[in-house]
Enzyme design. Structure first.
Site, mmCIF file in Angstrom:
data_model
loop_
_atom_site.group_PDB
_atom_site.id
_atom_site.type_symbol
_atom_site.label_atom_id
_atom_site.label_comp_id
_atom_site.label_asym_id
_atom_site.label_seq_id
_atom_site.Cartn_x
_atom_site.Cartn_y
_atom_site.Cartn_z
ATOM 1 N N HIS A 132 2.338 13.715 7.056
ATOM 2 C CA HIS A 132 2.878 14.120 5.555
ATOM 3 C C HIS A 132 1.274 15.250 6.085
ATOM 4 C CE1 HIS A 132 5.927 11.741 4.449
ATOM 5 N NE2 HIS A 132 4.829 11.042 3.589
ATOM 6 N N CYS A 180 2.311 6.533 0.826
ATOM 7 C CA CYS A 180 2.341 6.861 1.967
ATOM 8 C C CYS A 180 1.342 8.527 1.860
ATOM 9 C CB CYS A 180 3.540 7.744 2.931
ATOM 10 S SG CYS A 180 4.600 7.938 2.095
#
Ligand code: NAP
Length: 349
Positions: free
Chosen positions: A241, A148
């Site tokens: 993120h 990710c």
């Protein structure tokens, strides 16, 4: 692309947090229909609603709730399977499915570095799908989605690599709690805190971009010659993120040229108008305090990557900030986009 009948798909690891996100994002998908759900022997035989601890922010669809959870054995009727399996078991189960003629599109790390397995971000390396043709599985195949945090980084790097060339990259991440699955890091550890370690993450971030940004030659991927140094931290954010990046380029370029390269970037998913493709995959935000997880993670339905704060760097050439939704673009949404690309290109026929 006009579609008449939807393609049946199965989800392996359907009870986990990534599996649940697949169910959420695939509901009402124009091309795919969830036909089967599978998980471990502990869940198999139960109704899905009894086997799962549903932690999504949408309600569980009644039809899905009533489905029986199956074992992860290659006797399913859906030939396309999304894998959200725990890495401790994904390797062999995915291979068994591929050998039996299933097309496995996986979130797990196990096969990412197999020479004949594409490690795919559809906007970046759709040509790597060709590798499927040299796989040893006959009609079956395995295609993987990157980590990710890698996905946001490589999206921001791709236009720079194409237009200016990249020598080296330094990246420091601030990664959301959801990236660790459910229940993830204990609340006593993460509230009021930052944890400067995520097992295996720095190694993945330093290696995966080189395969994704590599070029296909003679039936294999020639890794890009880019040095990446990564430091990964878990922060008290639920989704999204954030990564601060420094980059050394092969050419001298202006700030304006870089921003233009990002804003004008698009790939095969945009050309093919795939259902999960964001119209603008990279969005440069001018605000001096942008991007931020809470404000920008859902841009492009969670599939667009936002970039901001581009400025000159006294150590490298430039530095900037990247943000991407880790469970959508960074996991299930990215995997669904791979499946759409494969469908549009005839790999699922
Ligand atoms: P998770 O919540 O622990 O779910 C794991 C799933 O695997 C469950 O459905 C579980 O079924 C199933 N499973 C476990 N052992 C099994 C076995 N022996 N046979 C068959 N099924 C088995 O994990 P997750 O967070 O969803 O992550 C799934 C995968 O995606 C992992 O490989 C992870 O590294 C990767 N990934 C996660 C994220 C993220 O944001 N969390 C992002 C990218 C990639 P039961 O419920 O029946 O045990």
């Amino acid at each position: 692309m006009s579609q008449t009948k939807k393609t049946n798909v199965a989800i392996l690891g359907a009870t986990g947090s990534v599996g649940q996100k697949f169910i959420e994002l695939l509901s009402n998908h124009p091309w795919f229909e969830i036909a089967e759900l599978a998980a471990s022997d502990k869940s198999a035989g139960k109704k899905y609603s009894e086997a799962v601890n549903w932690v999504m922010q949408t309600t569980l669809d009644k039809k899905i709730a009533a489905m029986e959870v199956l074992k992860c054995e290659p006797n399913l009727k859906s030939k396309i399977v999304f894998s959200a399996l725990d890495a401790s078991v994904a390797g062999t189960i995915e291979e068994d499915f591929a050998k039996a003629g299933y097309i496995v599109i996986s979130n797990a790390r196990n096969h990412r570095f197999d020479d004949d397995v594409p490690l795919m971000v559809p906007e970046i390396n759709s040509d790597h799908l060709e590798l499927v043709k040299v796989q040893k599985f006959g009609k079956g195949a395995i295609v993987t989605n990157p980590n990710c945090s890698t996905i946001g980084l490589v999206m921001a790097l791709k236009p720079l690599a194409d237009k200016f060339g990249i020598e080296s990259v330094n990246v420091v991440t601030m990664q959301a709690i959801s990236g660790g699955g459910y229940p993830g890091v204990p609340s006593m550890d993460i509230i009021d805190n930052v944890i400067p370690f995520i097992g295996g993450e720095e190694e993945k971030m330093e290696k995966e971009p080189r395969k994704i940004l590599g070029s296909l030659s003679g039936g294999k991927v020639e890794y890009a010659h880019i040095t990446v140094s990564a430091q990964c931290n878990r922060v008290s954010v639920i989704d999204g993120h954030m990564e601060v990046v420094q980059v050394k380029l092969k050419k001298k370029v202006s700030k304006e040229e870089i921003i233009e390269a990002w804003n004008n970037f698009s790939g095969e998913p945009q050309k093919l108008n795939l259902p999960f493709a964001p119209a603008q995959p990279i969005i440069y935000l001018e605000g001096e305090k942008y991007p931020q997880p809470k404000l920008h993670r859902n841009l492009g339905n969670g599939m667009a990557v936002s970039v901001g704060r581009l400025r000159e760097c006294p150590l490298f050439d430039y530095k900037f900030v990247v943000l991407s939704h880790n469970t959508v673009r960074g996991a299930t949404g990215g995997t669904i986009l791979i499946a759409e690309l494969m469908k549009a290109k005839g790999y699922l026929d």
